[in-house]
Scaffold this motif. Structure first.
Motif, PDB file in Angstrom:
ATOM      1  N   MET A 163       0.810  -1.208   0.000  1.00 55.64           N
ATOM      2  CA  MET A 163       0.000   0.000   0.000  1.00 55.64           C
ATOM      3  C   MET A 163       0.850   1.269   0.000  1.00 55.64           C
ATOM      4  O   MET A 163       0.360   2.352  -0.315  1.00 55.64           O
ATOM      5  N   GLN A 164       2.116   1.148   0.326  1.00 60.55           N
ATOM      6  CA  GLN A 164       3.009   2.296   0.247  1.00 60.55           C
ATOM      7  C   GLN A 164       3.400   2.611  -1.195  1.00 60.55           C
ATOM      8  O   GLN A 164       3.852   3.717  -1.494  1.00 60.55           O
ATOM      9  N   HIS A 165       3.239   1.647  -2.106  1.00 59.96           N
ATOM     10  CA  HIS A 165       3.674   1.839  -3.491  1.00 59.96           C
ATOM     11  C   HIS A 165       2.520   1.860  -4.481  1.00 59.96           C
ATOM     12  O   HIS A 165       2.642   2.443  -5.556  1.00 59.96           O
ATOM     13  N   PHE A 166       1.418   1.213  -4.139  1.00 62.54           N
ATOM     14  CA  PHE A 166       0.241   1.230  -5.004  1.00 62.54           C
ATOM     15  C   PHE A 166      -0.832   2.090  -4.332  1.00 62.54           C
ATOM     16  O   PHE A 166      -1.132   1.895  -3.152  1.00 62.54           O
ATOM     17  N   PRO A 167      -1.423   3.035  -5.054  1.00 57.01           N
ATOM     18  CA  PRO A 167      -2.438   3.901  -4.442  1.00 57.01           C
ATOM     19  C   PRO A 167      -3.667   3.144  -3.965  1.00 57.01           C
ATOM     20  O   PRO A 167      -4.329   3.557  -3.019  1.00 57.01           O
ATOM     21  N   ARG A 168      -3.969   2.004  -4.615  1.00 61.62           N
ATOM     22  CA  ARG A 168      -5.109   1.178  -4.186  1.00 61.62           C
ATOM     23  C   ARG A 168      -4.703  -0.295  -4.257  1.00 61.62           C
ATOM     24  O   ARG A 168      -4.209  -0.768  -5.284  1.00 61.62           O
ATOM     25  N   VAL A 169      -4.911  -0.991  -3.156  1.00 65.94           N
ATOM     26  CA  VAL A 169      -4.644  -2.425  -3.099  1.00 65.94           C
ATOM     27  C   VAL A 169      -5.895  -3.108  -2.568  1.00 65.94           C
ATOM     28  O   VAL A 169      -6.443  -2.698  -1.544  1.00 65.94           O
TER      29      VAL A 169
END
Length: 381
Positions: free
Chosen positions: A263-269
């Motif tokens: 979640m730190q790298h993808f805006p939505r997980v």
């Protein structure tokens, strides 16, 4: 491939006694090899047909998977649910089991208004039968009319005990089936299967060049979730997201403990979680202990009693657990113990130890080169 095994090239991983009966994509069966490579238009991901972008909907962080309707009487109420693609499609007849949202809701005992994610993750016999269907285009058009919120492409296996060409064939089919889904007007997540660093570089090149790739899917429940491999895959996924310079949505099955870093790298997980459903049918009840531990207590039910209430409780508790503040999640991670599992091959059998004595994983780590990450020690990914 970086390993210390006594092999000259990947053809040494061909161990078939009767090559005429082998279905791997291998040059040692020339006619079969040429036909299969022609079927996919070569191994290059750059030849996958371009498609018009389709908007990716915003879905909850946690989406429970509903496998079937057995042992429930009412309709499960949730903002979104995941359903197995291959239980919605009749793979034998090549058509849908349902023709409307109401029929779909009745088939799985879910609300007719809930958002639906169709998961393409399944064992090899199912996803191979999907590839064999000649009318996939028509089936996808029928699915599109059901107003499906998201679909993930099949997770064709990249195996360790197989020639490299078989891996490339599987990867190309993932890309082609994803392209077919988007072409039908469906929001689709590209399932990223990879065995080597080169696989991730190839995926990176394709995704960077195609804005129509708005969502990725990944499955940590089998080989990729092995304790010695999961961080390697997570690192590559995070690097891919960071390098692209545009937002991507990620859908995962398994690997819930890696949600904070993803979640730190993808805006939505979005986690397509399977525990609440499977544990319900094993008569287990979810409980959160100490604010950071998810435990499953025995919860016997009378013979024939419906499981609606238990499933609703478990789904709500699992969602609550995964939405805990990150500090609690980190405490849970630090307390967890790794579980070592032996991966399975494409026929759901144990990998042949004699073939992989020098390149397979944890129990024989002394014979693996220091940098073994060029070749993933997981048979089913």
């Amino acid at each position: 491939m970086h390993n210390s095994a006594n092999v000259y090239d990947c053809d040494a991983l061909c161990s078939c006694v009767d090559k005429e009966k082998c279905d791997l994509i291998c040059r040692n069966r020339p006619a079969h090899f040429v036909q299969r490579v022609r079927d996919i238009g070569g191994f290059d991901l750059g030849t996958v047909p371009r498609v018009a972008p389709v908007d990716t909907p915003v879905l909850p962080k946690i989406v429970p998977l509903v496998d079937h309707k057995s042992a429930r009487e009412g309709r499960f109420q949730s903002d979104a649910v995941a359903l197995p693609l291959y239980r919605v499609v009749d793979l034998k007849e090549g058509k849908l089991h349902v023709h409307s949202r109401e029929e779909l809701a009745d088939r799985f005992h879910i609300s007719a208004s809930t958002s639906i994610v169709l998961s393409g993750v399944e064992k090899d016999p199912y996803i191979e039968r999907w590839w064999e269907l000649k009318n996939r285009k028509e089936i996808l058009q029928e699915l599109q009319r059901l107003n499906i919120s998201m679909i993930t492409s099949p997770n064709y296996s990249v195996l360790t005990d197989a020639p490299r060409t078989d891996n490339l064939y599987a990867i190309k089919r993932i890309a082609l089936t994803w392209s077919e889904m988007v072409s039908a007007g469906m929001p689709a997540a590209l399932h990223v299967n990879a065995r080597t660093e080169r696989d991730y570089l190839n995926w990176h090149a394709m995704i960077a060049d195609r804005e129509e790739v708005a969502a990725l899917a990944f499955e940590f429940a089998t080989g990729c979730g092995r304790p010695e491999r999961i961080d390697w895959h997570v690192d590559h996924l995070c690097q891919l997201a960071s390098d692209l310079g545009r937002p991507l949505t990620l859908f995962i099955r398994g690997g819930a403990r890696k949600l904070p870093i993803l979640m730190q790298h993808f805006p939505r997980v979005t986690l397509l979680e399977t525990e609440s459903f499977s544990k319900t049918h094993r008569r287990r009840q979810a409980r959160i202990l100490d604010g950071c531990k998810l435990k499953w207590a025995l919860c016997p039910t009378p013979k024939g009693a419906p499981l609606d209430e238990l499933f609703a409780h478990n789904a709500a508790t699992v969602r609550q657990f995964h939405e805990l503040p990150q500090r609690s999640m980190q405490r849970k991670l630090s307390a967890s113990k790794p579980i070592i599992r032996r991966a399975s091959n494409r026929y759901d059998q144990t990998v042949q130890p004699g073939l992989l004595d020098n390149i397979h994983s944890a129990s024989q780590a002394r014979s693996v080169a220091a940098n073994r990450h060029g070749m993933v020690a997981a048979a089913k990914t």
